[in-house]
Enzyme design. Sequence first.
Site, PDB file in Angstrom:
ATOM      1  N   ARG A 122     -33.495 -27.258  27.460  1.00 52.22           N
ATOM      2  CA  ARG A 122     -33.028 -25.990  27.664  1.00 52.22           C
ATOM      3  C   ARG A 122     -33.159 -25.106  26.360  1.00 52.22           C
ATOM      4  O   ARG A 122     -33.602 -25.536  25.535  1.00 52.22           O
ATOM      5  CB  ARG A 122     -31.313 -25.970  27.762  1.00 52.22           C
ATOM      6  N   GLN A 169     -22.320 -28.931  19.472  1.00 50.41           N
ATOM      7  CA  GLN A 169     -21.354 -29.916  18.355  1.00 50.41           C
ATOM      8  C   GLN A 169     -22.050 -30.801  17.656  1.00 50.41           C
ATOM      9  O   GLN A 169     -21.642 -30.879  16.341  1.00 50.41           O
ATOM     10  CB  GLN A 169     -20.219 -30.597  19.350  1.00 50.41           C
ATOM     11  N   THR A 189      -5.851   2.829  -4.681  1.00 53.97           N
ATOM     12  CA  THR A 189      -7.098   2.055  -3.893  1.00 53.97           C
ATOM     13  C   THR A 189      -8.462   2.659  -4.382  1.00 53.97           C
ATOM     14  O   THR A 189      -9.288   1.778  -4.349  1.00 53.97           O
ATOM     15  CB  THR A 189      -6.866   1.900  -2.389  1.00 53.97           C
TER      16      THR A 189
HETATM   17  N1  AZA Z   1     -21.666 -27.826  24.154  1.00 52.84           N
HETATM   18  C1  AZA Z   1     -23.187 -27.532  24.299  1.00 52.84           C
HETATM   19  O1  AZA Z   1     -23.920 -27.632  23.590  1.00 52.84           O
HETATM   20  N2  AZA Z   1     -23.530 -26.934  25.550  1.00 52.84           N
HETATM   21  C2  AZA Z   1     -22.514 -26.524  26.603  1.00 52.84           C
HETATM   22  C3  AZA Z   1     -21.279 -27.022  26.372  1.00 52.84           C
HETATM   23  C4  AZA Z   1     -20.800 -27.494  25.105  1.00 52.84           C
HETATM   24  O2  AZA Z   1     -19.745 -27.631  24.612  1.00 52.84           O
HETATM   25  N3  AZA Z   1     -20.620 -26.514  27.491  1.00 52.84           N
HETATM   26  N4  AZA Z   1     -21.476 -25.835  28.308  1.00 52.84           N
HETATM   27  N5  AZA Z   1     -22.777 -26.035  27.653  1.00 52.84           N
END
Ligand code: AZA
Length: 305
Positions: free
Chosen positions: A178, A234, A58
Site C-alpha cells: 500500500r 505503529q 507582554t
Molecule cells: N495502522 C496502520 O498502519 N494502518 C491502518 C490502521 C492502523 O491502526 N488502521 N487502519 N489502517
Amino acid sequence: MPLASSRYGKANVRLLKVRKDPQNPEKQDVIELRVKCLLEGEIETSYTKADNSVIVPTDTVKQTTYILAKQGEVWPIELFAARLANHFITTYKHIHGAFVDIQQYRWTRYNVEGKPHPHSFVQDGTEQRTVSLHANEQTGVFDLTSGLKGLTILKSTGSMFYDFNVDDYTILQPTKDRILSTDVDTTWTWSHKEVSSLAKVEQFAKAGVFDKAFDATRNQTLEIFALENSASVQATMYNISNKVLELVPAVEKVSFALPNKHYFNIDLSWHHGLKNTGKDAEVYAPQTDPNGHIESVVSRSHSKL
Ligand code: AZA
C-alpha cells in the site's frame, strides 16, 4: 472564586537573525523563529485585584526576546529557549516559572553554479524544528523537549497492513502493498540528569548535542520509513523511537503523533475492464479526511502515556 492557575506572556513573536562570518561578512547564516514565552509567579493580584504592578507587560516579553536574540546566541533553539526562560526567572523576583516554545523554520542554503551560495536560502516546505522548555525557579529544574514537525513523507510501496482484528464491523481488506504517508510530528525529552540548568544547556549546545539529536531523529525517521517493509504505522514509529533512544543517550523518551494519510485504490474495471487495483494499481485517490492518527511514547523508564 479562587484563581486556580494563571500564566501569561507573548505568543507568535517572529524574528529572523542573520549571523555573519567575521572573516567574510557576505557569508551568512539565517535562523527564523516563532516564539511563545509565558510567565508564572506571584501574579494572582493582577487578575483578582486589578493590580497591574505585578505585570511585566507582554510587550516587555516581546522586546526582551528581540534583545536577547541580538545580544547572544540563538543557535540552537534549545539554547535560546534556556537563555530566555532563565532571564525572566532571574530578573524578576516574583516570576518563578517561564514556559518557552519555539518553532524554527527550515531555511536551507542552496547551490548556485554548483557551489553553496553564501547568503541565499530556500524554505523547505512546512517542516519545523521545535523546542519546549519550562524553567522552574523553585525546583531549579529545566524541563526540555525538542522536536520536529511538519515533515510530510510518502512511500509508494514497502508498506503492509494485514492480520488486524476482523469482526462484523470490518470492511477494510488486508494488504501487503500500500501507499504510506504521514506528517511527522515527533518530540524527544531530555533527561533531567543530563540537561537541567542553563549551564548544562550551554555545554550541550557547544558540544553540538542538540543539533546531532535533531539530525539523528530526522535521518532515522527518513531512513527507517524508507528501508523497512512497514507492518503498520505503529510498528514503524516504535522502531524509529528505539533507534533514536539508542543513538542519543541523554534523551529520556521519544514521542510520535502520526496521521495515516490514506490513498485509496480506484476501481476502474467498469471502464472496458481497465485494471487499476492490486498489482495493477497506479492511480490512487488521496483522502483529506478522515485520517488514522497514531501516537506513542517510548521511554527508557517505562513511563506510560
Ligand atoms: N495502522 C496502520 O498502519 N494502518 C491502518 C490502521 C492502523 O491502526 N488502521 N487502519 N489502517
